[in-house]
Write a protein that holds these residues in place. Structure first.
Motif, mmCIF file in Angstrom:
data_model
loop_
_atom_site.group_PDB
_atom_site.id
_atom_site.type_symbol
_atom_site.label_atom_id
_atom_site.label_comp_id
_atom_site.label_asym_id
_atom_site.label_seq_id
_atom_site.Cartn_x
_atom_site.Cartn_y
_atom_site.Cartn_z
ATOM 1 N N TYR A 157 -7.680 -11.476 2.040
ATOM 2 C CA TYR A 157 -7.347 -10.299 1.458
ATOM 3 C C TYR A 157 -6.781 -9.440 2.168
ATOM 4 O O TYR A 157 -5.497 -8.513 1.779
ATOM 5 C CB TYR A 157 -8.746 -9.830 0.692
ATOM 6 N N GLY A 158 -6.934 -9.208 3.263
ATOM 7 C CA GLY A 158 -6.427 -8.344 4.314
ATOM 8 C C GLY A 158 -4.908 -8.447 4.516
ATOM 9 O O GLY A 158 -3.996 -7.706 4.460
ATOM 10 N N ASP A 159 -4.677 -9.786 4.710
ATOM 11 C CA ASP A 159 -3.212 -10.617 5.104
ATOM 12 C C ASP A 159 -2.592 -10.070 3.622
ATOM 13 O O ASP A 159 -1.347 -9.511 3.731
ATOM 14 C CB ASP A 159 -3.627 -11.996 5.325
ATOM 15 N N LYS A 160 -3.095 -10.349 2.375
ATOM 16 C CA LYS A 160 -2.423 -10.342 1.493
ATOM 17 C C LYS A 160 -1.956 -8.721 1.049
ATOM 18 O O LYS A 160 -0.889 -8.591 0.596
ATOM 19 C CB LYS A 160 -3.214 -10.767 0.080
ATOM 20 N N LEU A 161 -2.997 -8.049 1.235
ATOM 21 C CA LEU A 161 -2.890 -6.482 1.072
ATOM 22 C C LEU A 161 -1.615 -6.001 1.847
ATOM 23 O O LEU A 161 -0.788 -5.064 1.282
ATOM 24 C CB LEU A 161 -3.969 -5.709 1.047
ATOM 25 N N LEU A 162 -1.876 -6.279 3.247
ATOM 26 C CA LEU A 162 -0.908 -5.656 4.194
ATOM 27 C C LEU A 162 0.435 -6.278 3.770
ATOM 28 O O LEU A 162 1.758 -5.586 3.905
ATOM 29 C CB LEU A 162 -1.545 -6.116 5.506
ATOM 30 N N ASN A 163 0.612 -7.707 3.494
ATOM 31 C CA ASN A 163 1.993 -8.270 3.285
ATOM 32 C C ASN A 163 2.623 -7.555 2.095
ATOM 33 O O ASN A 163 3.731 -7.258 1.993
ATOM 34 C CB ASN A 163 1.740 -9.616 2.904
ATOM 35 N N TRP A 164 1.765 -7.133 0.948
ATOM 36 C CA TRP A 164 2.323 -6.560 -0.210
ATOM 37 C C TRP A 164 2.574 -4.979 0.126
ATOM 38 O O TRP A 164 3.807 -4.773 -0.350
ATOM 39 C CB TRP A 164 1.195 -6.498 -1.363
ATOM 40 N N VAL A 165 1.668 -4.405 1.000
ATOM 41 C CA VAL A 165 2.339 -2.925 1.412
ATOM 42 C C VAL A 165 3.368 -3.213 2.263
ATOM 43 O O VAL A 165 4.547 -2.172 1.872
ATOM 44 C CB VAL A 165 1.165 -2.393 1.893
ATOM 45 N N GLU A 166 3.771 -3.987 2.788
ATOM 46 C CA GLU A 166 5.025 -3.928 4.020
ATOM 47 C C GLU A 166 6.212 -4.279 3.080
ATOM 48 O O GLU A 166 7.524 -3.598 3.320
ATOM 49 C CB GLU A 166 4.750 -5.077 4.961
ATOM 50 N N THR A 167 6.034 -5.078 1.951
ATOM 51 C CA THR A 167 7.343 -5.621 1.383
ATOM 52 C C THR A 167 7.374 -4.720 0.022
ATOM 53 O O THR A 167 8.427 -3.980 -0.096
ATOM 54 C CB THR A 167 7.245 -7.002 0.999
ATOM 55 N N ALA A 168 6.664 -4.893 -0.883
ATOM 56 C CA ALA A 168 6.503 -4.118 -2.057
ATOM 57 C C ALA A 168 6.577 -2.587 -2.056
ATOM 58 O O ALA A 168 7.543 -1.843 -2.663
ATOM 59 C CB ALA A 168 5.543 -4.415 -3.273
ATOM 60 N N ALA A 200 -10.222 -4.782 -0.690
ATOM 61 C CA ALA A 200 -9.614 -4.034 0.553
ATOM 62 C C ALA A 200 -8.551 -2.926 0.054
ATOM 63 O O ALA A 200 -8.302 -2.729 -1.081
ATOM 64 C CB ALA A 200 -8.507 -5.438 0.894
ATOM 65 N N THR A 201 -8.275 -2.055 1.022
ATOM 66 C CA THR A 201 -7.580 -0.919 0.755
ATOM 67 C C THR A 201 -6.827 -0.568 2.064
ATOM 68 O O THR A 201 -7.112 -1.164 3.091
ATOM 69 C CB THR A 201 -8.656 0.148 0.560
ATOM 70 N N ILE A 202 -5.633 0.161 1.867
ATOM 71 C CA ILE A 202 -4.757 0.512 2.931
ATOM 72 C C ILE A 202 -4.227 1.823 2.397
ATOM 73 O O ILE A 202 -3.843 2.051 1.057
ATOM 74 C CB ILE A 202 -3.949 -0.390 3.188
ATOM 75 N N THR A 203 -3.891 2.716 3.199
ATOM 76 C CA THR A 203 -3.200 4.133 2.883
ATOM 77 C C THR A 203 -2.030 4.105 3.423
ATOM 78 O O THR A 203 -1.802 4.021 4.778
ATOM 79 C CB THR A 203 -4.077 5.269 3.296
ATOM 80 N N ARG A 210 -5.359 -8.352 -8.415
ATOM 81 C CA ARG A 210 -4.321 -7.321 -8.610
ATOM 82 C C ARG A 210 -4.302 -6.301 -7.331
ATOM 83 O O ARG A 210 -5.264 -5.933 -6.868
ATOM 84 C CB ARG A 210 -4.851 -6.800 -10.004
ATOM 85 N N PHE A 211 -2.881 -5.901 -7.238
ATOM 86 C CA PHE A 211 -2.578 -4.777 -6.277
ATOM 87 C C PHE A 211 -2.152 -3.638 -7.050
ATOM 88 O O PHE A 211 -1.888 -3.722 -8.152
ATOM 89 C CB PHE A 211 -1.295 -5.241 -5.497
ATOM 90 N N ARG A 212 -2.812 -2.370 -6.762
ATOM 91 C CA ARG A 212 -2.611 -1.339 -7.315
ATOM 92 C C ARG A 212 -2.856 0.038 -6.669
ATOM 93 O O ARG A 212 -3.300 -0.216 -5.689
ATOM 94 C CB ARG A 212 -3.452 -0.953 -8.827
ATOM 95 N N GLN A 213 -2.136 1.106 -6.825
ATOM 96 C CA GLN A 213 -2.637 2.331 -6.404
ATOM 97 C C GLN A 213 -3.856 2.902 -6.834
ATOM 98 O O GLN A 213 -4.208 2.951 -7.955
ATOM 99 C CB GLN A 213 -1.344 3.250 -6.576
ATOM 100 N N ALA A 214 -4.801 3.571 -5.817
ATOM 101 C CA ALA A 214 -5.979 3.873 -6.307
ATOM 102 C C ALA A 214 -5.947 5.125 -6.891
ATOM 103 O O ALA A 214 -4.841 5.965 -6.684
ATOM 104 C CB ALA A 214 -6.943 3.942 -4.847
ATOM 105 N N CYS A 273 -2.720 5.573 -1.738
ATOM 106 C CA CYS A 273 -3.840 4.821 -1.256
ATOM 107 C C CYS A 273 -3.868 3.580 -2.181
ATOM 108 O O CYS A 273 -3.713 3.676 -3.455
ATOM 109 C CB CYS A 273 -5.097 5.445 -1.303
ATOM 110 N N TYR A 274 -3.699 2.291 -1.695
ATOM 111 C CA TYR A 274 -3.503 1.203 -2.443
ATOM 112 C C TYR A 274 -4.655 0.293 -2.274
ATOM 113 O O TYR A 274 -5.288 0.296 -1.141
ATOM 114 C CB TYR A 274 -2.331 0.450 -2.012
ATOM 115 N N VAL A 275 -5.090 -0.734 -3.113
ATOM 116 C CA VAL A 275 -6.182 -1.480 -3.154
ATOM 117 C C VAL A 275 -5.908 -2.859 -3.485
ATOM 118 O O VAL A 275 -4.815 -2.990 -4.459
ATOM 119 C CB VAL A 275 -7.292 -1.002 -4.093
ATOM 120 N N LEU A 276 -6.564 -3.796 -3.093
ATOM 121 C CA LEU A 276 -6.488 -5.210 -3.689
ATOM 122 C C LEU A 276 -7.676 -5.424 -4.330
ATOM 123 O O LEU A 276 -8.908 -5.191 -3.920
ATOM 124 C CB LEU A 276 -6.332 -6.128 -2.680
#
Length: 179
Positions: A97-108, A64-67, A4-8, A53-56
Motif C-alpha cells: 500500500y505504501g508503495d502504491k500510494l507513493l507511486n500514485w502521488v509521485e505521478t498523478a 495509508a496516507t501522505i501529504t 481507491r486513491f483520493r484526497q482526504a 492530504c491523500y489516502v489509499l
C-alpha cells in the motif's frame, strides 16, 4: 479487494489520526521531533485543511496516507514540492500500500497535476530503514544537515518524476548537464 486513491477530507481526521499515530510509534521511540508523530486529531484536521492530504483506501478503509505540503518547509533549498506525513497503518504494512500510494502521488499528483519535474521529502539518518528505502525508490540526498534538536542528521531527498522536464529546468537554471 477494491482500492481507491483520493484526497482526504476533514471527516477522515479520526481514522488518519489512528493510521498516523500507529505508524509513527517507532518515530516516537527514536525520539525524533517529527510533528506527525505526536499529532492529535485537531492537528490532523489542520493538516488536511492547510495542505493536500491523500489516502489509499482498501475495501473502503483508509490504510495509508501522505501529504503534499503547501507550506514553505524547503523553499529556501529547492523549488520542488515537498511531501510529508507518509504513513501506512502497521496492520496493513507489507501489502504494497505504501508503495502504491507513493507511486500514485509521485505521478498523478506531483508530475501530472502539479506539473513538477521532481519531488522532495525529508527523513532522519537514525531511522533504521527509511533512508535506504527511499534511496531504493530513486530518491537522492540533496542536503544533509543536523537541525540541532536531537534528531541527528536529517536528509532532504529528491526524486525526479519527469526526466525531460527536469533536464529542461536544470538547463534553464544554468546548470550544465553531464552528457
Amino acid at each position: 479487494m477494491s482500492e481507491r486513491f483520493r484526497q482526504a477530507g476533514v471527516e477522515d481526521a479520526e481514522r488518519l489520526h489512528e493510521v498516523i499515530h500507529e505508524a509513527y510509534s517507532l518515530i516516537r521511540k527514536l525520539e525524533l521531533k517529527w510533528p506527525a508523530a505526536n499529532a492529535d486529531v485537531s492537528q490532523i484536521r489542520d493538516n488536511i485543511v492547510n495542505n493536500e492530504c491523500y489516502v489509499l483506501e482498501a475495501d473502503d478503509r483508509i490504510v495509508a496516507t501522505i501529504t503534499l505540503s503547501k507550506g514553505d518547509e524547503v523553499k529556501a533549498v529547492t523549488e520542488f514540492p515537498f511531501i510529508k506525513w507518509f504513513a501506512v497503518h502497521p496492520g496493513e504494512q507489507g501489502k504494497g500500500y505504501g508503495d502504491k500510494l507513493l507511486n500514485w502521488v509521485e505521478t498523478a499528483i506531483i508530475r501530472d497535476k502539479v506539473g513538477a519535474a521532481a519531488v522532495t521529502l525529508g527523513t532522519a539518518e537514525k531511522h533504521p530503514w527509511l533512508l535506504p528505502m527511499y534511496k531504493r525508490r530513486g530518491y537522492e540526498t540533496i542536503r544533509a544537515f543536523d537541525p540541532g534538536n536531537g534528531d541527528g542528521t536529517m536528509h532532504l531527498l529528491r526524486k525526479v518524476v519527469d526526466a525531460a522536464a527536469y533536464a529542461l529546468s536544470r538547463e534553464a537554471a544554468g546548470e550544465v548537464s553531464a552528457s
